[in-house]
Design a protein around this motif. Sequence first.
Motif, PDB file in Angstrom:
ATOM      1  N   TRP A  23      46.419  45.844  26.393  1.00 56.21           N
ATOM      2  CA  TRP A  23      47.440  46.296  27.626  1.00 56.21           C
ATOM      3  C   TRP A  23      48.268  45.536  27.641  1.00 56.21           C
ATOM      4  O   TRP A  23      48.451  45.210  29.384  1.00 56.21           O
ATOM      5  N   GLY A  24      49.164  45.548  27.475  1.00 54.38           N
ATOM      6  CA  GLY A  24      50.640  44.594  27.954  1.00 54.38           C
ATOM      7  C   GLY A  24      51.572  45.226  29.014  1.00 54.38           C
ATOM      8  O   GLY A  24      51.736  46.352  28.597  1.00 54.38           O
ATOM      9  N   PHE A  25      51.414  43.813  29.822  1.00 51.30           N
ATOM     10  CA  PHE A  25      52.352  44.017  30.912  1.00 51.30           C
ATOM     11  C   PHE A  25      53.536  43.321  31.351  1.00 51.30           C
ATOM     12  O   PHE A  25      53.163  41.983  31.069  1.00 51.30           O
ATOM     13  N   PRO A  26      54.715  43.633  31.857  1.00 52.21           N
ATOM     14  CA  PRO A  26      55.229  42.253  31.925  1.00 52.21           C
ATOM     15  C   PRO A  26      54.997  41.643  33.523  1.00 52.21           C
ATOM     16  O   PRO A  26      53.999  42.171  34.038  1.00 52.21           O
ATOM     17  N   ASP A  27      55.447  40.595  32.894  1.00 57.45           N
ATOM     18  CA  ASP A  27      55.272  39.309  33.775  1.00 57.45           C
ATOM     19  C   ASP A  27      55.584  39.516  35.305  1.00 57.45           C
ATOM     20  O   ASP A  27      56.672  38.827  35.361  1.00 57.45           O
ATOM     21  N   PRO A  28      54.743  39.877  36.378  1.00 50.92           N
ATOM     22  CA  PRO A  28      55.517  40.412  37.703  1.00 50.92           C
ATOM     23  C   PRO A  28      55.908  38.852  38.315  1.00 50.92           C
ATOM     24  O   PRO A  28      57.002  38.536  39.461  1.00 50.92           O
ATOM     25  N   SER A  29      54.962  37.496  38.269  1.00 43.98           N
ATOM     26  CA  SER A  29      55.771  36.541  38.699  1.00 43.98           C
ATOM     27  C   SER A  29      57.594  36.155  38.122  1.00 43.98           C
ATOM     28  O   SER A  29      57.942  34.504  38.676  1.00 43.98           O
ATOM     29  N   LEU A  30      57.778  36.227  36.470  1.00 42.65           N
ATOM     30  CA  LEU A  30      59.132  36.437  36.375  1.00 42.65           C
ATOM     31  C   LEU A  30      60.062  36.911  37.190  1.00 42.65           C
ATOM     32  O   LEU A  30      61.049  36.519  36.831  1.00 42.65           O
ATOM     33  N   VAL A  31      60.021  38.029  37.685  1.00 44.38           N
ATOM     34  CA  VAL A  31      60.579  38.602  38.826  1.00 44.38           C
ATOM     35  C   VAL A  31      61.502  37.918  39.727  1.00 44.38           C
ATOM     36  O   VAL A  31      60.716  37.501  40.336  1.00 44.38           O
ATOM     37  N   VAL A  32      63.100  37.904  39.721  1.00 48.53           N
ATOM     38  CA  VAL A  32      63.744  37.045  41.384  1.00 48.53           C
ATOM     39  C   VAL A  32      64.254  38.054  42.131  1.00 48.53           C
ATOM     40  O   VAL A  32      64.720  38.989  41.559  1.00 48.53           O
ATOM     41  N   GLY A  33      64.449  37.682  42.745  1.00 46.59           N
ATOM     42  CA  GLY A  33      64.906  38.560  44.186  1.00 46.59           C
ATOM     43  C   GLY A  33      64.281  38.604  45.021  1.00 46.59           C
ATOM     44  O   GLY A  33      63.797  37.419  45.425  1.00 46.59           O
ATOM     45  N   SER A  34      64.280  39.224  45.955  1.00 48.36           N
ATOM     46  CA  SER A  34      63.963  39.481  47.559  1.00 48.36           C
ATOM     47  C   SER A  34      61.880  39.633  47.070  1.00 48.36           C
ATOM     48  O   SER A  34      61.602  40.078  46.877  1.00 48.36           O
ATOM     49  N   GLU A  35      61.572  39.327  48.824  1.00 48.40           N
ATOM     50  CA  GLU A  35      59.996  38.965  48.332  1.00 48.40           C
ATOM     51  C   GLU A  35      59.303  40.873  48.016  1.00 48.40           C
ATOM     52  O   GLU A  35      58.293  41.314  48.083  1.00 48.40           O
ATOM     53  N   GLU A  36      60.294  42.086  48.466  1.00 51.32           N
ATOM     54  CA  GLU A  36      60.627  43.399  48.214  1.00 51.32           C
ATOM     55  C   GLU A  36      60.131  43.622  46.979  1.00 51.32           C
ATOM     56  O   GLU A  36      59.393  44.222  46.602  1.00 51.32           O
ATOM     57  N   LYS A  37      61.086  43.378  46.370  1.00 51.07           N
ATOM     58  CA  LYS A  37      61.544  42.863  44.688  1.00 51.07           C
ATOM     59  C   LYS A  37      60.279  43.062  43.820  1.00 51.07           C
ATOM     60  O   LYS A  37      59.626  42.999  42.846  1.00 51.07           O
ATOM     61  N   LYS A  38      59.984  41.139  44.235  1.00 47.47           N
ATOM     62  CA  LYS A  38      58.453  40.730  43.711  1.00 47.47           C
ATOM     63  C   LYS A  38      57.717  41.709  43.810  1.00 47.47           C
ATOM     64  O   LYS A  38      56.741  41.597  43.131  1.00 47.47           O
ATOM     65  N   ARG A  39      57.519  41.547  44.775  1.00 50.40           N
ATOM     66  CA  ARG A  39      56.092  42.862  45.882  1.00 50.40           C
ATOM     67  C   ARG A  39      55.909  43.491  44.819  1.00 50.40           C
ATOM     68  O   ARG A  39      55.023  44.348  44.307  1.00 50.40           O
ATOM     69  N   GLN A  40      56.673  44.251  44.801  1.00 51.86           N
ATOM     70  CA  GLN A  40      57.434  46.127  44.211  1.00 51.86           C
ATOM     71  C   GLN A  40      56.604  45.542  42.169  1.00 51.86           C
ATOM     72  O   GLN A  40      55.920  46.498  42.048  1.00 51.86           O
ATOM     73  N   ALA A  41      56.933  44.279  41.643  1.00 55.49           N
ATOM     74  CA  ALA A  41      56.255  44.707  40.521  1.00 55.49           C
ATOM     75  C   ALA A  41      55.326  44.128  40.459  1.00 55.49           C
ATOM     76  O   ALA A  41      55.212  44.220  38.917  1.00 55.49           O
ATOM     77  N   TYR A  42      54.654  43.390  41.210  1.00 59.44           N
ATOM     78  CA  TYR A  42      52.863  44.008  41.364  1.00 59.44           C
ATOM     79  C   TYR A  42      52.372  44.996  41.570  1.00 59.44           C
ATOM     80  O   TYR A  42      51.592  45.195  40.779  1.00 59.44           O
ATOM     81  N   LYS A  43      53.104  45.759  42.266  1.00 61.67           N
ATOM     82  CA  LYS A  43      52.307  46.596  42.625  1.00 61.67           C
ATOM     83  C   LYS A  43      52.659  47.726  40.921  1.00 61.67           C
ATOM     84  O   LYS A  43      51.850  48.592  40.897  1.00 61.67           O
ATOM     85  N   ASP A  44      54.016  47.908  41.162  1.00 59.20           N
ATOM     86  CA  ASP A  44      54.328  48.021  39.346  1.00 59.20           C
ATOM     87  C   ASP A  44      53.000  48.444  38.402  1.00 59.20           C
ATOM     88  O   ASP A  44      52.327  49.227  37.649  1.00 59.20           O
ATOM     89  N   VAL A  45      52.878  47.020  38.498  1.00 60.37           N
ATOM     90  CA  VAL A  45      51.627  46.531  37.322  1.00 60.37           C
ATOM     91  C   VAL A  45      50.523  47.057  37.795  1.00 60.37           C
ATOM     92  O   VAL A  45      49.625  47.665  37.054  1.00 60.37           O
TER      93      VAL A  45
END
Length: 159
Positions: free
Chosen positions: A106-128
């Motif tokens: 079940w592949g998901f993009p790596d949220p640790s690679l997201v750059v930008g604001s804290e909220e953008k990073k947090r949202q990447a983990y929430k999407d996963v």
Amino acid sequence: MKTYNILFLCTHNAGRSIIAEALASTQAKGKFIGYSAGSAPGTEVSPYAIEIAQEHGYDLSKLRSKSWDEYALPDAPHMDFIITVCDNAAGEECPYWPGNPAVAHWGFPDPSLVVGSEEKKRQAYKDVMVGLKKRIDILADLPEESLDSLNIKAIHNQV
């Protein structure tokens, strides 16, 4: 009701697999005990993954990046399911898993690679987290006779 052990694998065992471990253990109607590991574990768990695990009531003392070799040892818990959640881990040669567990990717993009604001990073983990939760819920709803590799693999395409 039978409880199943489910191991989520990701290269560094710091984000996606940690979130999956927490969700499987807390959100799957008591059907699963979640575990996680990596082929090249990192030195720390992502603070965003810890935040998600805490929000779901998971015991944070269980969270650490660990090698998948721990689960190939003779005294390790027997795994019923092995699910890779990152493309790197899916392509790596895994250890031998005793007992012929059902396997899936079940592949998901790596949220640790997201750059930008804290909220953008947090949202990447929430999407996963949302994607994993949908798949784990589907898996938890499958009847026992349908818990095999083909059905588990198909879940990823259903969402």
